[in-house]
Design a protein around this motif. Structure first.
Motif, PDB file in Angstrom:
ATOM      1  N   UNK A  55       3.580  29.279 -13.958  1.00  0.00           N
ATOM      2  CA  UNK A  55       3.326  29.967 -12.699  1.00  0.00           C
ATOM      3  C   UNK A  55       2.842  28.954 -11.668  1.00  0.00           C
ATOM      4  N   UNK A  56       2.814  29.380 -10.423  1.00  0.00           N
ATOM      5  CA  UNK A  56       2.266  28.577  -9.330  1.00  0.00           C
ATOM      6  C   UNK A  56       1.699  29.532  -8.292  1.00  0.00           C
ATOM      7  N   UNK A  57       0.862  28.999  -7.441  1.00  0.00           N
ATOM      8  CA  UNK A  57       0.305  29.785  -6.345  1.00  0.00           C
ATOM      9  C   UNK A  57       0.714  29.150  -5.030  1.00  0.00           C
ATOM     10  N   UNK A  58       1.360  29.939  -4.191  1.00  0.00           N
ATOM     11  CA  UNK A  58       1.844  29.469  -2.896  1.00  0.00           C
ATOM     12  C   UNK A  58       1.215  30.321  -1.806  1.00  0.00           C
ATOM     13  N   UNK A  59       0.378  29.693  -0.989  1.00  0.00           N
ATOM     14  CA  UNK A  59      -0.301  30.406   0.098  1.00  0.00           C
ATOM     15  C   UNK A  59      -1.050  31.629  -0.421  1.00  0.00           C
ATOM     16  N   UNK A  60      -1.674  31.480  -1.598  1.00  0.00           N
ATOM     17  CA  UNK A  60      -2.455  32.553  -2.188  1.00  0.00           C
ATOM     18  C   UNK A  60      -1.658  33.561  -2.987  1.00  0.00           C
ATOM     19  N   UNK A  61      -0.343  33.430  -3.029  1.00  0.00           N
ATOM     20  CA  UNK A  61       0.507  34.355  -3.781  1.00  0.00           C
ATOM     21  C   UNK A  61       0.938  33.685  -5.093  1.00  0.00           C
ATOM     22  N   UNK A  62       0.771  34.374  -6.212  1.00  0.00           N
ATOM     23  CA  UNK A  62       1.133  33.827  -7.513  1.00  0.00           C
ATOM     24  C   UNK A  62       2.572  34.195  -7.839  1.00  0.00           C
ATOM     25  N   UNK A  63       3.379  33.182  -8.150  1.00  0.00           N
ATOM     26  CA  UNK A  63       4.783  33.393  -8.508  1.00  0.00           C
ATOM     27  C   UNK A  63       4.972  33.033  -9.974  1.00  0.00           C
ATOM     28  N   UNK A  64       5.732  33.869 -10.689  1.00  0.00           N
ATOM     29  CA  UNK A  64       5.995  33.684 -12.115  1.00  0.00           C
ATOM     30  C   UNK A  64       7.491  33.884 -12.375  1.00  0.00           C
ATOM     31  N   UNK A  81      -0.109  24.778   4.484  1.00  0.00           N
ATOM     32  CA  UNK A  81      -0.045  25.782   3.424  1.00  0.00           C
ATOM     33  C   UNK A  81      -0.385  25.106   2.093  1.00  0.00           C
ATOM     34  N   UNK A  82      -1.244  25.755   1.311  1.00  0.00           N
ATOM     35  CA  UNK A  82      -1.660  25.209   0.021  1.00  0.00           C
ATOM     36  C   UNK A  82      -0.768  25.736  -1.100  1.00  0.00           C
ATOM     37  N   UNK A  83      -0.348  24.823  -1.981  1.00  0.00           N
ATOM     38  CA  UNK A  83       0.404  25.155  -3.187  1.00  0.00           C
ATOM     39  C   UNK A  83      -0.391  24.644  -4.380  1.00  0.00           C
ATOM     40  N   UNK A  84      -0.611  25.520  -5.362  1.00  0.00           N
ATOM     41  CA  UNK A  84      -1.373  25.158  -6.569  1.00  0.00           C
ATOM     42  C   UNK A  84      -0.433  25.069  -7.766  1.00  0.00           C
TER      43      UNK A  84
END
Length: 215
Positions: A55-64, A81-84
Protein backbone atom coordinates in the motif's frame (compact mmCIF):
# COMPACT_ATOMS: atom_id res chain seq x y z
CA UNK A 1 0.47 -7.08 -43.80
CA UNK A 2 -1.29 -3.89 -42.66
CA UNK A 3 1.06 -0.91 -42.38
CA UNK A 4 1.52 1.11 -39.21
CA UNK A 5 0.07 4.21 -40.87
CA UNK A 6 -3.15 2.35 -41.53
CA UNK A 7 -3.46 1.33 -37.90
CA UNK A 8 -2.81 4.20 -35.52
CA UNK A 9 -1.57 7.71 -34.88
CA UNK A 10 1.44 7.89 -32.58
CA UNK A 11 1.77 10.86 -30.28
CA UNK A 12 4.77 10.28 -28.03
CA UNK A 13 7.73 11.83 -26.25
CA UNK A 14 10.02 14.04 -28.37
CA UNK A 15 12.06 11.09 -29.63
CA UNK A 16 8.96 9.36 -31.01
CA UNK A 17 7.69 9.47 -34.60
CA UNK A 18 4.16 10.54 -35.53
CA UNK A 19 2.04 8.42 -37.83
CA UNK A 20 -1.19 9.06 -39.73
CA UNK A 21 -4.12 6.81 -38.78
CA UNK A 22 -6.99 5.95 -41.06
CA UNK A 23 -8.71 3.18 -39.13
CA UNK A 24 -12.37 4.13 -38.58
CA UNK A 25 -13.92 3.64 -35.18
CA UNK A 26 -17.48 3.13 -33.99
CA UNK A 27 -19.71 5.99 -32.92
CA UNK A 28 -18.60 8.20 -30.02
CA UNK A 29 -21.44 6.90 -27.88
CA UNK A 30 -19.65 3.56 -27.55
CA UNK A 31 -17.19 5.08 -25.09
CA UNK A 32 -18.93 8.19 -23.74
CA UNK A 33 -20.34 6.40 -20.69
CA UNK A 34 -16.87 5.32 -19.55
CA UNK A 35 -15.56 8.79 -18.77
CA UNK A 36 -17.02 11.54 -16.62
CA UNK A 37 -15.50 14.98 -16.03
CA UNK A 38 -15.70 14.83 -12.26
CA UNK A 39 -12.29 16.32 -11.37
CA UNK A 40 -11.27 19.97 -11.11
CA UNK A 41 -9.62 20.79 -14.48
CA UNK A 42 -6.62 22.32 -12.66
CA UNK A 43 -6.08 19.29 -10.47
CA UNK A 44 -3.45 16.65 -11.08
CA UNK A 45 -2.95 12.93 -10.42
CA UNK A 46 -0.29 10.88 -8.63
CA UNK A 47 0.14 7.11 -8.51
CA UNK A 48 2.91 4.78 -7.35
CA UNK A 49 4.68 1.94 -9.11
CA UNK A 50 6.13 -0.11 -6.27
CA UNK A 51 6.15 -3.90 -6.86
CA UNK A 52 7.44 -4.63 -3.33
CA UNK A 53 4.79 -2.56 -1.53
CA UNK A 54 1.32 -3.54 -0.32
CA UNK A 55 0.00 0.00 0.00
CA UNK A 56 0.95 3.67 -0.18
CA UNK A 57 -0.48 6.94 1.04
CA UNK A 58 -0.92 9.78 -1.44
CA UNK A 59 -2.05 13.15 -0.09
CA UNK A 60 -3.52 11.38 2.94
CA UNK A 61 -5.39 8.77 0.89
CA UNK A 62 -4.35 5.11 1.25
CA UNK A 63 -4.21 3.12 -1.99
CA UNK A 64 -4.06 -0.69 -2.07
CA UNK A 65 -4.77 -3.55 -4.49
CA UNK A 66 -1.80 -2.79 -6.71
CA UNK A 67 -1.70 -4.52 -10.10
CA UNK A 68 1.80 -5.35 -11.35
CA UNK A 69 2.91 -3.02 -8.55
CA UNK A 70 0.85 -0.15 -9.94
CA UNK A 71 -1.69 1.84 -7.91
CA UNK A 72 -4.64 3.98 -8.90
CA UNK A 73 -4.03 7.61 -9.76
CA UNK A 74 -5.07 9.82 -6.83
CA UNK A 75 -6.56 13.24 -7.57
CA UNK A 76 -4.56 16.08 -5.94
CA UNK A 77 -4.47 19.85 -6.18
CA UNK A 78 -1.37 21.78 -7.31
CA UNK A 79 1.22 22.46 -4.62
CA UNK A 80 3.41 20.23 -2.49
CA UNK A 81 1.91 16.76 -2.04
CA UNK A 82 3.22 14.10 0.35
CA UNK A 83 3.53 10.45 -0.71
CA UNK A 84 4.30 7.79 1.92
CA UNK A 85 6.03 4.53 0.96
CA UNK A 86 7.52 2.11 3.50
CA UNK A 87 7.35 4.79 6.14
CA UNK A 88 9.30 7.21 3.96
CA UNK A 89 7.67 10.53 3.06
CA UNK A 90 8.30 12.10 -0.35
CA UNK A 91 7.24 15.69 -1.02
CA UNK A 92 6.26 16.20 -4.66
CA UNK A 93 5.89 19.66 -6.24
CA UNK A 94 2.72 19.27 -8.31
CA UNK A 95 1.87 21.52 -11.26
CA UNK A 96 -1.71 21.93 -12.57
CA UNK A 97 -3.21 19.31 -14.89
CA UNK A 98 -0.37 16.76 -14.73
CA UNK A 99 0.00 13.02 -14.17
CA UNK A 100 2.87 11.69 -12.04
CA UNK A 101 4.15 8.23 -11.13
CA UNK A 102 6.37 7.63 -8.11
CA UNK A 103 8.60 4.65 -8.95
CA UNK A 104 9.98 2.76 -5.96
CA UNK A 105 12.22 -0.24 -6.62
CA UNK A 106 14.16 -2.32 -4.11
CA UNK A 107 17.52 -0.79 -3.30
CA UNK A 108 16.81 2.47 -5.14
CA UNK A 109 15.58 5.87 -4.03
CA UNK A 110 12.04 6.66 -5.24
CA UNK A 111 11.91 8.51 -8.53
CA UNK A 112 9.10 10.89 -9.56
CA UNK A 113 8.23 10.72 -13.25
CA UNK A 114 5.79 12.94 -15.12
CA UNK A 115 3.62 10.78 -17.37
CA UNK A 116 3.14 12.21 -20.85
CA UNK A 117 -0.51 11.40 -21.53
CA UNK A 118 -2.50 12.80 -24.44
CA UNK A 119 -5.93 12.03 -22.90
CA UNK A 120 -7.36 12.38 -26.39
CA UNK A 121 -11.05 11.67 -26.94
CA UNK A 122 -10.08 9.70 -30.06
CA UNK A 123 -7.02 7.84 -28.77
CA UNK A 124 -5.72 5.66 -25.94
CA UNK A 125 -2.48 6.29 -24.08
CA UNK A 126 -0.04 3.37 -23.85
CA UNK A 127 2.92 3.68 -21.47
CA UNK A 128 5.84 1.29 -21.02
CA UNK A 129 7.69 1.14 -17.70
CA UNK A 130 10.94 -0.76 -18.04
CA UNK A 131 11.78 -2.17 -14.58
CA UNK A 132 14.60 -4.36 -15.89
CA UNK A 133 18.32 -3.76 -16.24
CA UNK A 134 18.08 -4.00 -20.01
CA UNK A 135 18.07 -0.71 -21.92
CA UNK A 136 16.70 -0.05 -25.38
CA UNK A 137 13.39 -1.89 -25.00
CA UNK A 138 10.99 -1.51 -27.94
CA UNK A 139 7.21 -1.91 -27.87
CA UNK A 140 6.39 -3.81 -31.03
CA UNK A 141 2.97 -4.27 -32.67
CA UNK A 142 2.88 -7.61 -34.54
CA UNK A 143 -0.29 -6.75 -36.44
CA UNK A 144 1.35 -3.67 -37.93
CA UNK A 145 4.85 -5.19 -38.13
CA UNK A 146 6.15 -1.97 -36.62
CA UNK A 147 7.48 -0.40 -33.42
CA UNK A 148 5.12 1.83 -31.45
CA UNK A 149 7.61 2.93 -28.78
CA UNK A 150 11.36 2.89 -29.32
CA UNK A 151 14.27 2.37 -26.95
CA UNK A 152 12.97 2.59 -23.39
CA UNK A 153 15.98 2.66 -21.09
CA UNK A 154 16.27 0.67 -17.89
CA UNK A 155 14.20 2.18 -15.05
CA UNK A 156 12.59 4.61 -17.49
CA UNK A 157 9.28 5.07 -19.28
CA UNK A 158 7.89 6.29 -22.58
CA UNK A 159 4.33 6.77 -23.80
CA UNK A 160 2.41 6.87 -27.06
CA UNK A 161 -1.21 7.68 -27.99
CA UNK A 162 -2.81 5.13 -30.31
CA UNK A 163 -5.99 5.17 -32.32
CA UNK A 164 -8.92 3.76 -30.31
CA UNK A 165 -10.95 1.74 -29.78
CA UNK A 166 -8.73 -1.19 -30.72
CA UNK A 167 -7.55 -4.47 -29.29
CA UNK A 168 -3.87 -5.16 -29.93
CA UNK A 169 -1.13 -7.61 -29.01
CA UNK A 170 2.26 -6.16 -28.05
CA UNK A 171 5.77 -7.59 -27.86
CA UNK A 172 8.53 -6.19 -25.65
CA UNK A 173 11.78 -6.54 -27.58
CA UNK A 174 15.49 -5.95 -27.12
CA UNK A 175 16.74 -5.64 -30.67
CA UNK A 176 15.36 -8.69 -32.48
CA UNK A 177 14.89 -10.67 -29.28
CA UNK A 178 11.38 -10.95 -27.87
CA UNK A 179 11.55 -10.70 -24.08
CA UNK A 180 7.85 -10.80 -23.23
CA UNK A 181 4.43 -10.18 -24.71
CA UNK A 182 0.99 -9.00 -23.71
CA UNK A 183 -2.04 -10.17 -25.65
CA UNK A 184 -5.41 -8.61 -26.42
CA UNK A 185 -4.83 -5.23 -24.81
CA UNK A 186 -8.07 -3.29 -24.88
CA UNK A 187 -7.50 0.33 -25.93
CA UNK A 188 -10.31 2.76 -25.12
CA UNK A 189 -10.79 6.38 -26.10
CA UNK A 190 -9.46 8.85 -23.54
CA UNK A 191 -8.26 5.87 -21.52
CA UNK A 192 -4.82 4.55 -20.82
CA UNK A 193 -2.87 1.33 -20.34
CA UNK A 194 0.48 0.91 -18.63
CA UNK A 195 2.68 -2.02 -19.64
CA UNK A 196 5.11 -3.00 -16.88
CA UNK A 197 8.14 -5.04 -17.94
CA UNK A 198 9.86 -6.89 -15.08
CA UNK A 199 12.79 -9.28 -14.77
CA UNK A 200 13.51 -11.96 -12.20
CA UNK A 201 16.30 -14.51 -12.43
CA UNK A 202 16.83 -13.79 -16.10
CA UNK A 203 13.15 -14.30 -16.97
CA UNK A 204 11.04 -11.42 -18.25
CA UNK A 205 7.34 -10.81 -17.72
CA UNK A 206 5.07 -8.04 -18.96
CA UNK A 207 1.63 -7.07 -17.69
CA UNK A 208 -0.78 -4.52 -19.13
CA UNK A 209 -2.66 -2.59 -16.45
CA UNK A 210 -5.47 -0.12 -17.30
CA UNK A 211 -4.89 3.33 -15.86
CA UNK A 212 -7.42 3.70 -13.05
CA UNK A 213 -8.43 6.53 -10.75
CA UNK A 214 -9.00 6.40 -7.00
CA UNK A 215 -12.57 7.18 -5.91
Amino acid sequence: MMSLKALFVAVALPAMSAFVATVPGPAWSADDALYEDVFDPNSSFIRVLAPAEAFATIDGKTVRDFHAGLSDYVNVMPGTVAVMLSGQSIDIPVAPSKHYTVVSLNGMDPDVIEDTLALSPAKADVSVYNLTQVSGIDLYVPLANAVAIESVDAAHTKSVALKAPLTLDFDLRSGDEELAQVDAVDLKRKGGVTIVLSEQGGSFTALAVPNTYFK
